[in-house]
Design a protein around this motif. Structure first.
Motif, PDB file in Angstrom:
ATOM      1  N   ALA A  91       0.829  -1.233  -0.050  1.00  0.00           N
ATOM      2  CA  ALA A  91      -0.029  -0.033  -0.204  1.00  0.00           C
ATOM      3  C   ALA A  91       0.922   1.324  -0.055  1.00  0.00           C
ATOM      4  N   GLU A  92       2.045   1.245   0.629  1.00  0.00           N
ATOM      5  CA  GLU A  92       2.805   2.472   0.998  1.00  0.00           C
ATOM      6  C   GLU A  92       3.525   2.449  -0.689  1.00  0.00           C
ATOM      7  N   ILE A  93       3.844   1.590  -1.224  1.00  0.00           N
ATOM      8  CA  ILE A  93       4.469   1.857  -2.506  1.00  0.00           C
ATOM      9  C   ILE A  93       3.379   2.313  -3.603  1.00  0.00           C
ATOM     10  N   ALA A  94       2.475   1.892  -3.561  1.00  0.00           N
ATOM     11  CA  ALA A  94       1.273   2.225  -4.385  1.00  0.00           C
ATOM     12  C   ALA A  94       0.963   3.739  -4.189  1.00  0.00           C
ATOM     13  N   ARG A  95       0.927   4.368  -2.915  1.00  0.00           N
ATOM     14  CA  ARG A  95       0.455   5.836  -2.543  1.00  0.00           C
ATOM     15  C   ARG A  95       1.613   6.478  -3.085  1.00  0.00           C
ATOM     16  N   ALA A  96       2.815   6.062  -2.894  1.00  0.00           N
ATOM     17  CA  ALA A  96       4.098   6.765  -3.490  1.00  0.00           C
ATOM     18  C   ALA A  96       4.324   6.879  -4.928  1.00  0.00           C
ATOM     19  N   GLY A  97       3.351   6.190  -5.679  1.00  0.00           N
ATOM     20  CA  GLY A  97       3.385   6.555  -7.171  1.00  0.00           C
ATOM     21  C   GLY A  97       3.943   5.315  -7.932  1.00  0.00           C
ATOM     22  N   GLY A  98       4.131   4.293  -6.999  1.00  0.00           N
ATOM     23  CA  GLY A  98       4.736   2.788  -7.774  1.00  0.00           C
ATOM     24  C   GLY A  98       3.565   2.051  -7.840  1.00  0.00           C
ATOM     25  N   GLY A  99       3.914   0.673  -7.644  1.00  0.00           N
ATOM     26  CA  GLY A  99       2.566  -0.242  -7.797  1.00  0.00           C
ATOM     27  C   GLY A  99       2.088  -0.202  -9.468  1.00  0.00           C
ATOM     28  N   ILE A 100       0.825  -0.415  -9.461  1.00  0.00           N
ATOM     29  CA  ILE A 100       0.163  -0.489 -10.685  1.00  0.00           C
ATOM     30  C   ILE A 100       0.414   0.735 -11.414  1.00  0.00           C
ATOM     31  N   VAL A 101       0.510   1.793 -10.930  1.00  0.00           N
ATOM     32  CA  VAL A 101       0.695   2.926 -11.960  1.00  0.00           C
ATOM     33  C   VAL A 101       2.145   3.087 -12.635  1.00  0.00           C
ATOM     34  N   SER A 102       3.032   2.540 -11.780  1.00  0.00           N
ATOM     35  CA  SER A 102       4.384   2.296 -12.691  1.00  0.00           C
ATOM     36  C   SER A 102       4.246   1.654 -13.853  1.00  0.00           C
ATOM     37  N   THR A 103       3.568   0.471 -13.727  1.00  0.00           N
ATOM     38  CA  THR A 103       3.530  -0.391 -14.951  1.00  0.00           C
ATOM     39  C   THR A 103       2.823   0.361 -15.977  1.00  0.00           C
ATOM     40  N   VAL A 104       1.596   1.145 -15.550  1.00  0.00           N
ATOM     41  CA  VAL A 104       0.664   1.793 -16.412  1.00  0.00           C
ATOM     42  C   VAL A 104       1.621   2.811 -17.216  1.00  0.00           C
ATOM     43  N   ARG A 105       2.526   3.538 -16.670  1.00  0.00           N
ATOM     44  CA  ARG A 105       3.450   4.464 -17.490  1.00  0.00           C
ATOM     45  C   ARG A 105       4.321   3.633 -18.467  1.00  0.00           C
ATOM     46  N   ALA A 106       4.639   2.536 -18.095  1.00  0.00           N
ATOM     47  CA  ALA A 106       5.720   1.788 -18.950  1.00  0.00           C
ATOM     48  C   ALA A 106       4.840   0.982 -20.191  1.00  0.00           C
ATOM     49  N   THR A 107       3.600   0.592 -19.804  1.00  0.00           N
ATOM     50  CA  THR A 107       2.709  -0.103 -20.773  1.00  0.00           C
ATOM     51  C   THR A 107       2.190   1.023 -21.904  1.00  0.00           C
ATOM     52  N   ARG A 108       1.883   2.260 -21.441  1.00  0.00           N
ATOM     53  CA  ARG A 108       1.376   3.244 -22.064  1.00  0.00           C
ATOM     54  C   ARG A 108       2.400   3.859 -23.360  1.00  0.00           C
ATOM     55  N   ALA A 109       3.516   3.627 -22.979  1.00  0.00           N
ATOM     56  CA  ALA A 109       4.887   4.124 -23.566  1.00  0.00           C
ATOM     57  C   ALA A 109       4.911   3.201 -24.798  1.00  0.00           C
ATOM     58  N   ALA A 110       4.726   1.850 -24.554  1.00  0.00           N
ATOM     59  CA  ALA A 110       5.174   0.485 -25.465  1.00  0.00           C
ATOM     60  C   ALA A 110       4.502   0.704 -26.483  1.00  0.00           C
ATOM     61  N   THR A 111       4.879   0.429 -27.739  1.00  0.00           N
ATOM     62  CA  THR A 111       4.018   0.115 -29.018  1.00  0.00           C
ATOM     63  C   THR A 111       3.409  -1.329 -28.710  1.00  0.00           C
ATOM     64  N   PRO A 112       2.537  -1.562 -29.684  1.00  0.00           N
ATOM     65  CA  PRO A 112       2.100  -2.955 -29.732  1.00  0.00           C
ATOM     66  C   PRO A 112       3.197  -4.057 -29.756  1.00  0.00           C
ATOM     67  N   GLU A 113       4.076  -3.677 -30.796  1.00  0.00           N
ATOM     68  CA  GLU A 113       4.958  -4.712 -31.115  1.00  0.00           C
ATOM     69  C   GLU A 113       5.987  -4.810 -29.755  1.00  0.00           C
ATOM     70  N   GLN A 114       6.432  -3.748 -29.336  1.00  0.00           N
ATOM     71  CA  GLN A 114       7.085  -3.949 -27.923  1.00  0.00           C
ATOM     72  C   GLN A 114       6.509  -4.761 -26.805  1.00  0.00           C
ATOM     73  N   LEU A 115       5.241  -4.378 -26.737  1.00  0.00           N
ATOM     74  CA  LEU A 115       4.127  -5.149 -25.761  1.00  0.00           C
ATOM     75  C   LEU A 115       4.097  -6.353 -25.772  1.00  0.00           C
ATOM     76  N   ALA A 116       4.054  -6.816 -27.257  1.00  0.00           N
ATOM     77  CA  ALA A 116       3.975  -8.288 -27.563  1.00  0.00           C
ATOM     78  C   ALA A 116       5.410  -8.935 -27.217  1.00  0.00           C
ATOM     79  N   SER A 117       6.435  -8.136 -27.710  1.00  0.00           N
ATOM     80  CA  SER A 117       7.641  -8.770 -27.296  1.00  0.00           C
ATOM     81  C   SER A 117       8.158  -9.052 -25.875  1.00  0.00           C
ATOM     82  N   GLU A 118       7.579  -8.136 -25.144  1.00  0.00           N
ATOM     83  CA  GLU A 118       7.988  -8.345 -23.681  1.00  0.00           C
ATOM     84  C   GLU A 118       7.029  -9.568 -22.913  1.00  0.00           C
ATOM     85  N   SER A 119       5.782  -9.529 -23.853  1.00  0.00           N
ATOM     86  CA  SER A 119       5.097 -10.399 -22.728  1.00  0.00           C
ATOM     87  C   SER A 119       4.915 -11.839 -23.408  1.00  0.00           C
ATOM     88  N   ARG A 120       5.407 -12.078 -24.739  1.00  0.00           N
ATOM     89  CA  ARG A 120       5.467 -13.411 -25.299  1.00  0.00           C
ATOM     90  C   ARG A 120       6.311 -14.431 -24.539  1.00  0.00           C
TER      91      ARG A 120
END
Length: 407
Positions: A91-120
């Motif tokens: 909870a502390e990590i999430a309230r400090a801007g980490g947690g889910i929202v940190s992954t949100v930043r990286a996922t938003r920045a990724a192209t579909p190809e990059q997202l597929a490459s990381e997830s495959r």
């Protein structure tokens, strides 16, 4: 009767009925991608297979089903793991801007190809342990365009990797930075859910109902929107506190309530009455070093179906092994061998709303199989770091090792 493929000299874990439904020295046949015969040796005299496979004494189960994952994302959160080792709470990590929202930043920045490459690689790791069906949630975009991107990548990866991907819209996963919770909930309900439903990008809608996420009132609003748009509902409930989310979701006929460490008696009763599946996530329990166990005995007593899943995600369960999740279910939650195997097959199928076609070896079911080099079903739960998968079969199409007889 003509059939496409017949497996003989095999032991079957049918999951048909109660328990594992073990059938030693059995035969199984499929035609047009569906199972058309399951029975003991010698019961196949009337069958005329195009392909006959000698299983050489191996075991066959339904293909494994992972019914709760967040597999498609970009970025890495190993730094948060280090923080938790130093005593910082989730909870502390999430309230400090980490947690889910940190992954949100990286996922938003990724192209579909990059997202597929990381997830495959994550999906391929699941496939290598016998997974034939997997649920993949969105929830790391938090805008319509980025949620759509996640769901589209998930579907494309499933086709590429020959894994049946069931997609779930989890726009109500976290409150985006700079947004108000109610304002964003309104957007999820009035804009995102109708668009996702109209485009056929998801089968269900999920919501994280928790004191660091969405309130019960907001979860109710999400469920009402989902139902109005013809989508099933699921919930992340009672993971960190008791928000009575499972009881709320059961009132909407939810397919499942997931996590549920803080579930109370009223929630259990509501789930039992609605047929809502309890999806247990021991990977997150282990990784976050939780100490509050789900009420397993009370769930059993009430007859609530128990499913297991990896909860594969970057922050609280970076797990891509259903076999390890089974072992965790047994060691941490004291589930039986039967419950662990059923949790990744029959009950997982029920949690996805697909129990009528996958998760059991029975006539009429899709012929999705996992074929194992094991001595007994307990080997799937007992051993750690051990992958005994011999072959996967998807809709009757096997990946045959050269050593198998094929006549």
């Amino acid at each position: 009767m003509h059939v496409d493929t017949l497996w003989s000299n095999v032991h079957l874990i049918t999951l048909d009925g109660e328990g594992l439904g073990v059938l030693r020295d059995g035969v199984l046949a499929c035609a047009d991608g569906r199972i058309v015969h399951v029975g003991p040796a010698g019961s196949d005299a009337h069958l005329q297979p195009t392909t006959r496979i000698d299983g050489e004494g191996r075991w066959i189960s339904p293909g494994l089903i992972d019914c709760h994952t967040h597999l498609v994302y970009a970025g890495n959160r190993a730094n948060e793991f280090e923080q938790r080792l130093q005593g910082v709470s989730y909870a502390e990590i999430a309230r400090a801007g980490g947690g889910i929202v940190s992954t949100v930043r990286a996922t938003r920045a990724a192209t579909p190809e990059q997202l597929a490459s990381e997830s495959r690689p994550r999906l391929l790791a699941m496939r290598a342990e016998g997974v034939t069906t997997i649920e993949i949630k969105s929830g790391y975009g938090l805008t319509l365009a980025d949620e759509r991107k996640q769901l589209q990548v998930a579907r494309a990866l499933g086709q590429e990797c020959r894994v049946d991907v069931v997609t779930t819209f989890l726009g109500a996963h976290a409150i985006p930075p700079g947004r108000q919770a109610q304002e964003y909930t309104d957007e999820v309900c009035n804009v995102m859910i109708p668009a996702i439903a109209a485009e056929g990008l998801a089968e269900a809608v999920d919501v994280f109902c928790e004191n660091i996420a969405f309130s019960p009132a907001q979860a109710r609003q999400v469920f009402e929107a989902a139902r109005a748009n013809g989508l099933a509902v699921k919930i992340h409930a009672e993971q960190l506190s008791n928000q009575h989310g499972a009881e709320l979701a059961a009132g909407f006929g939810a397919l499942s309530a997931d996590h549920i460490e803080h579930l109370d008696e009223a929630g259990i009763a509501a789930m039992a009455a609605a047929g809502t599946v309890a999806v247990l996530l021991p990977g997150a329990f282990y990784f976050t070093r939780d100490t509050t166990l789900p009420p397993i005995a009370a769930l059993r007593a009430a007859g609530v179906p128990l499913a297991l899943a990896t909860d594969s995600n970057p922050g609280t369960s970076p797990l891509t092994s259903p076999l390890l999740a089974m072992n965790m279910g047994a060691t941490l939650f004291r589930l039986t061998v039967d419950e662990c195997i059923a949790g990744f097959t029959r009950e997982a199928a029920r949690a996805l709303g697909h129990g009528e076609r996958i998760g059991r070896l029975a006539v009429g079911m899709d012929c999705d199989l996992a074929i194992w080099d094991i001595d007994a079903p307990a080997d799937l739960v007992y051993r750690i770091g051990f992958n005994p998968l011999h072959a996967r079969v998807v809709r009757g199409q096997p990946d045959l090792p050269a050593s198998w007889s094929n006549t």
